[in-house]
Design an enzyme around this catalytic site. Structure first.
Site, PDB file in Angstrom:
ATOM      1  CD  GLU A  71     -15.806  45.964  22.827  1.00  0.00           C
ATOM      2  OE1 GLU A  71     -16.440  45.323  23.687  1.00  0.00           O
ATOM      3  OE2 GLU A  71     -16.325  46.858  22.120  1.00  0.00           O
TER       4      GLU A  71
ATOM      5  CE  LYS B 115     -18.218  46.688  28.600  1.00  0.00           C
ATOM      6  NZ  LYS B 115     -18.929  46.387  27.344  1.00  0.00           N
TER       7      LYS B 115
ATOM      8  CB  CYS C  41     -18.034  48.632  24.710  1.00  0.00           C
ATOM      9  SG  CYS C  41     -19.487  48.525  23.639  1.00  0.00           S
TER      10      CYS C  41
END
Length: 506
Positions: free
Chosen positions: A270, A328, A379
């Site tokens: 990430e 995301k 995440c």
């Protein structure tokens, strides 16, 4: 001491016992993995609940347990607040206590409902359902917070066999039911019939879990995919330092150039590139050329600037093909976005300037890789089963997560997250490829077992192969619906028994 004084002291001692039981709750999770403690601690809490006749006191017991569990289980949040928001340790600890105070509402409500509407052993019958339903609610309301859910404690043991059928909430229900049956046996220990029935119920529950875990709903598709996962081990203080960006990009490029020749997929964690793609067009062009010449696909964590918005994203480079993106969707409140920005924005930006500026992504949830499909998450999205199911619904043949747990230092956060990722693999019966900045970078098999991993806080490359899997599990297809239906039937049964009990007393 008089009887009245003794009674006055009893409840505070019970509250203390509930607080201690909650404080021990994280030991049932990774990295401690004392899975049996989940049963033992729920046994203790349920005993406190069924021997308390006042709903408010039962709620207080649940609140004490939840407060202790979250204060100890997510204390790692204070590391971020102290190290990067520059909060005093006392203030950072207070923020964790505030989160724990909110999360404790759910177990308190579960015990209040059980005591308010049910009596005696019927209360014991319904407690597991209300307990897990409270966890399900906590994972959904106000964006959700699924940490320390009961089912995750059983990721690698026999009760986890229900995962592909009912998801981790079904696993949690079985775990809580195990504790309730043990307590029922203890409460009715003089009855041989109860002893026989209770032991039979435990054996049946265990047998069903083992049988459920042996069923395979997915099957191999295509050849094994050879992957290289790059763990850069870039400190957060360096990662977001403009003067260090050139060094970071060079660091990752060197790791890319060193991967084995037979690797097909190279993954970077990430925000491995801590710049927008619009700022490094030359480097991206060079990586596209290298990808085309070496027949390799790269998936790189990098913020995306598009349409006047910013996204925490993963960029796929596949030769000279147009760049593909995963944005995301499930953002971290107070980190990647700020709820009620006009009210809370100034306070957050006082401690962490620039945070909270990402926008919510909106699919697609898979990226194509050599004829396969990677179900993408970034995440803590991987902690939410409903987020993982989005990629599976689009035909993902393996799961892929990129993360950065450097924010939480040498804490238990990364291990807790990996355990939840393993449960996602078991729920979907698909392999999981996890690449993180400082660890834990790992490959997880479709049955949730950790196949191989890199040590934390080292620079390295994890090379391996995963077998893509086609097909859907019942949980992958229907999600929590079967678990919710089962819970609803369970509550209806308890209500029916309660009504019958009331009628017979009248």
């Amino acid at each position: 001491m008089t009887q009245a004084a003794a009674r006055t002291l009893v409840f505070p001692l019970r509250l203390l016992a509930a607080l201690i039981l909650g404080g021990l709750w994280p030991l049932a999770f990774a990295p401690f993995n004392a899975w049996y403690l989940a049963i033992v601690l729920l046994f203790g809490l349920f005993w406190l609940a069924v021997t308390t006749e006042r709903p408010r006191r039962a709620a207080a017991l649940g609140y004490a347990f939840g407060f202790g569990a979250f204060c100890s289980g997510v204390s790692w949040i204070s590391i971020t607040l102290h190290n990067f928001a520059h909060m005093d340790w006392v203030l950072a600890g207070g923020a964790v206590a505030l989160l724990a105070a909110y999360c404790a509402i759910y177990p308190a409500l579960a015990l209040w409902l059980a005591t308010r509407f049910f009596r005696d052993n019927i209360r014991l019958l319904v407690l597991p359902v209300l307990w897990i339903f409270a966890e399900w609610s906590r994972a959904r309301l106000f964006t959700g917070f699924p940490w320390l859910a009961t089912g995750y404690t059983q990721t690698h043991v026999f009760l986890g066999g229900f995962a592909s059928w009912l998801g981790q909430y079904g696993v949690g229900l079985a775990t809580a039911a195990f504790a309730a049956i043990l307590l029922w046996i203890l409460r009715e220990s003089r009855s041989r019939q109860v002893l026989l029935g209770g032991v039979s119920a435990l054996l049946l529950l265990s047998g069903l879990a083992l049988a459920a875990g042996s069923v395979r709903f997915t099957h191999p598709t295509g050849q094994k995919l050879r992957v290289s996962l790059l763990q850069g081990d870039i400190p957060i203080t360096e990662k977001w330092n403009n003067a260090a960006i050139g060094h970071i990009l060079h660091h990752y490029v060197q790791l890319i150039l060193q991967v084995p020749k037979n690797s097909q997929l190279i993954v970077l964690p990430e925000t491995a590139f801590p710049v927008f793609q619009t700022e490094i067009p030359g480097l991206i062009s060079q990586l596209q050329e290298w990808s085309a010449q070496n027949h390799k696909t790269l998936i790189i964590g990098i913020p995306e600037a598009a349409g006047g918005k910013y996204y925490n994203a993963a960029m796929e480079i596949d030769g000279h093909a147009p760049l593909r993106w995963y944005q995301k969707e499930h953002l971290v409140p107070f980190g990647e976005y700020i709820p009620l920005p006009q009210l809370l924005g100034p306070l957050v930006h006082h401690f962490l300037p620039g945070l909270g500026s990402f926008s919510f992504g909106h699919g697609p949830y898979v990226l194509p890789v050599d004829g396969q499909k990677a179900g993408m998450t970034i995440c803590y999205e991987e902690s939410f089963s409903r987020d993982v199911r989005k990629g599976v619904g689009e035909g993902a043949t393996f799961l892929l997560n990129i993360s950065d747990y450097a924010w939480y230092g040498h804490s238990i956060a990364a291990a807790q997250s990996m355990q939840m990722a393993a449960m996602q693999s078991r729920q979907q019966q698909k392999p999981d490829v996890r690449d993180t900045n400082t660890g834990i970078t790992t490959l997880i098999s479709p049955d949730g077992q950790i196949r191989t991993q890199l040590p934390q806080f080292v620079t390295g490359t994890l090379n391996g192969a995963v077998q893509p899997m086609a097909g859907e599990t019942p949980y992958g297809r229907w999600g929590s619906l079967p678990y919710l239906l089962l819970s609803g039937l369970w509550v209806l049964l308890a209500l029916g028994l309660t009504r019958r009990q009331s009628s017979s007393r009248q």
